[in-house]
Design a protein around this motif. Structure first.
Motif, PDB file in Angstrom:
ATOM      1  N   GLY A 195       0.687  -1.240   0.286  1.00  0.00           N
ATOM      2  CA  GLY A 195       0.176  -0.081  -0.236  1.00  0.00           C
ATOM      3  C   GLY A 195       1.447   1.456   0.045  1.00  0.00           C
TER       4      GLY A 195
ATOM      5  N   GLY B 104       3.517   2.435  -2.630  1.00  0.00           N
ATOM      6  CA  GLY B 104       3.361   2.554  -3.581  1.00  0.00           C
ATOM      7  C   GLY B 104       3.137   4.699  -4.075  1.00  0.00           C
TER       8      GLY B 104
ATOM      9  N   THR C  70       1.699   6.525  -6.219  1.00  0.00           N
ATOM     10  CA  THR C  70      -0.769   6.345  -6.309  1.00  0.00           C
ATOM     11  C   THR C  70      -1.639   6.850  -5.869  1.00  0.00           C
ATOM     12  OG1 THR C  70       0.975   3.425  -6.645  1.00  0.00           O
ATOM     13  CG2 THR C  70      -1.719   3.733  -5.924  1.00  0.00           C
TER      14      THR C  70
ATOM     15  N   ALA D 197      -4.495   3.031  -3.375  1.00  0.00           N
ATOM     16  CA  ALA D 197      -3.427   2.116  -2.619  1.00  0.00           C
ATOM     17  C   ALA D 197      -3.654   1.331  -1.516  1.00  0.00           C
ATOM     18  CB  ALA D 197      -1.884   2.784  -2.169  1.00  0.00           C
TER      19      ALA D 197
END
Length: 440
Positions: free
Chosen positions: A412, A415, A421, A426
């Motif tokens: 998570g 990223g 992201t 994420a």
């Protein structure tokens, strides 16, 4: 933090003179030992076996040798497995079968909830052992090793109360205070203040430096400082709705999006190199991290680092000792476990190995109370981390804490930090991965 990360941290900390019973050792045997001890230590002697993971510190600090001197009828033999990820599954197998166990078995904090929740009947109630005084230990640590019905199956050895290590030279160049008390006041009681200090740092930061190492470290620190994380007090999985998890996720994402991180993943080569390069100004640090920083930053960074209080303290690391019911020498083993975890021995372990005591009664002993770290500008680390330890919240630990923490970070938040992201995307990816891993 993932268990593997803590292991790697303490390996390097060994070279820097500080670790917490989470490192590596030359031996790599099975998690068990002599199926409960036995003779063989000499005529008329009882041999007690102790199963540990890595360079746990008890033997290295000379505690076994001292106990043998005080008890001439006892011989102690240690069985060490190099890594906890190999040690722990083997220990569960031996507990289930009732064979292949050492008289005393060490347990890492991330695994203790699995014992209190499902294997307590296979372990001795050490809270009833002569010489064990519940009031001598931190309440939250004692509760981690105690079942719902009050059976204390695990006595705490060390803990990892957190502070914030910071670079005084980088703070000075960015116009921030450098005195540790003043730095602590910058963000006292509020993780949002930590972010705002980062924004101030960024305005005048030396070129090529960031305020913090990475967003995942920030997230883990916030999670550790809450009263609830991934499980509630009833053992129910609540990470998706936990206020502390949301706070940690949102704050870490804000750090990343504000450009306050060096986009580093902890315990990777690039992270180690960044210490040497002085690429970031702050990092969450428990006592064992001091040795890691000294090792990676090198002699040239002496007096550049210091230690301040965290916005809210949490705990990162720590272990326990247990005594299996299947052992042949349960009474003798329980007495040894009680002695090894007593305040006086914990203070000695801190002095010798930088393993911070889980027994609060040790905090007034000179080895802890007067401890200072010359590499960190003579910081009174005994006092700083004692205060933090006493303020760590009582937080339920669940059997799958390590898995959840790892995927929230690696699948998570990493990223968000490294790839840009979106936090929502994420989060969804991390939740899906966690649910698959937990068969939800």
């Amino acid at each position: 933090m993932p268990r593997t990360a803590v292991v790697l941290a303490a390996v390097a900390a060994l070279a820097g003179g500080a670790l917490t019973g989470c490192a590596q050792d030359a031996d790599d045997k099975d998690a068990g030992g002599s199926s409960g001890g036995g003779g063989g230590g000499g005529k008329g002697k009882t041999t007690l076996t102790i199963g540990v993971f890595g360079a746990f510190g008890l033997q290295e600090a000379g505690l076994y040798e001292e106990y043998e001197r005080l008890h001439p009828d006892i011989d102690i033999k240690q069985n060490s497995v190099q890594r906890n990820e190999n040690y722990w599954p083997a220990l569960l197998t031996h507990l289930s079968s009732g064979s292949g166990l050492s008289d005393i078995q060490a347990v890492e904090v991330g695994n203790v909830a699995e014992l209190t929740g499902g294997h307590a009947d296979k372990l001795v109630d050490l809270g009833r052992t002569s010489g064990v005084d519940k009031s001598a230990y931190l309440d939250w640590k004692w509760k981690q090793g105690t079942t719902e019905d009050g059976k204390t199956i695990a006595l705490g050895t060390d803990i990892g109360p957190t502070g914030i290590c910071y670079r005084k030279d980088l703070f000075e160049k960015a116009g921030l205070p450098t005195d540790r008390e003043a730095v602590s006041r910058l963000w006292a009681g509020d993780w949002d203040k930590y972010l705002r200090a980062g924004e101030r740092f960024k305005e005048k930061a030396p070129k090529g430096t960031a305020f913090v190492d990475g967003a995942t470290g920030v997230m883990a620190a916030v999670h550790a400082s809450g009263t609830q994380k991934f499980y509630d007090a009833d053992g129910e999985l609540v990470y998706k709705d936990s206020p502390a998890v949301k706070e940690g996720w949102d704050l870490a994402a804000r750090f990343a999006e504000a450009g306050l991180t060096a986009k580093l993943q902890q315990f990777q080569p690039s992270w180690d190199q960044a210490f040497a390069n002085g690429s970031f100004a702050t990092v969450t640090c428990p006592p064992w991290m001091l040795g890691y920083i000294k090792d990676k930053a090198g002699a040239g960074a002496k007096d550049q680092w210091d230690v301040a209080a965290a916005p809210r303290p949490g705990n990162w690391g720590g272990s326990f000792l247990t005594v299996p019911e299947a052992g042949d020498h349960k009474e003798e083993a329980a007495k040894l476990a009680a002695w090894l975890t007593a305040p006086k021995q914990q203070a000695r372990l801190f002095d010798e190995r930088a393993s911070f005591p889980s027994a609060s009664a040790a905090y007034d002993l000179p080895a802890v109370k007067d401890a200072k770290n010359p590499y960190f500008g003579g910081a009174p680390v005994g006092r700083i981390f004692s205060r933090a330890a006493e303020d760590v919240p009582v937080q339920p630990i669940g059997p799958k804490d390590g898995i959840i923490s790892q995927y929230l970070a690696d699948t998570g938040m990493l990223g968000v930090d490294q790839k840009g992201t979106s936090p929502d995307k994420a989060w969804g990816k991390a939740v899906k991965t966690i649910d698959n891993a937990l068969d939800q």
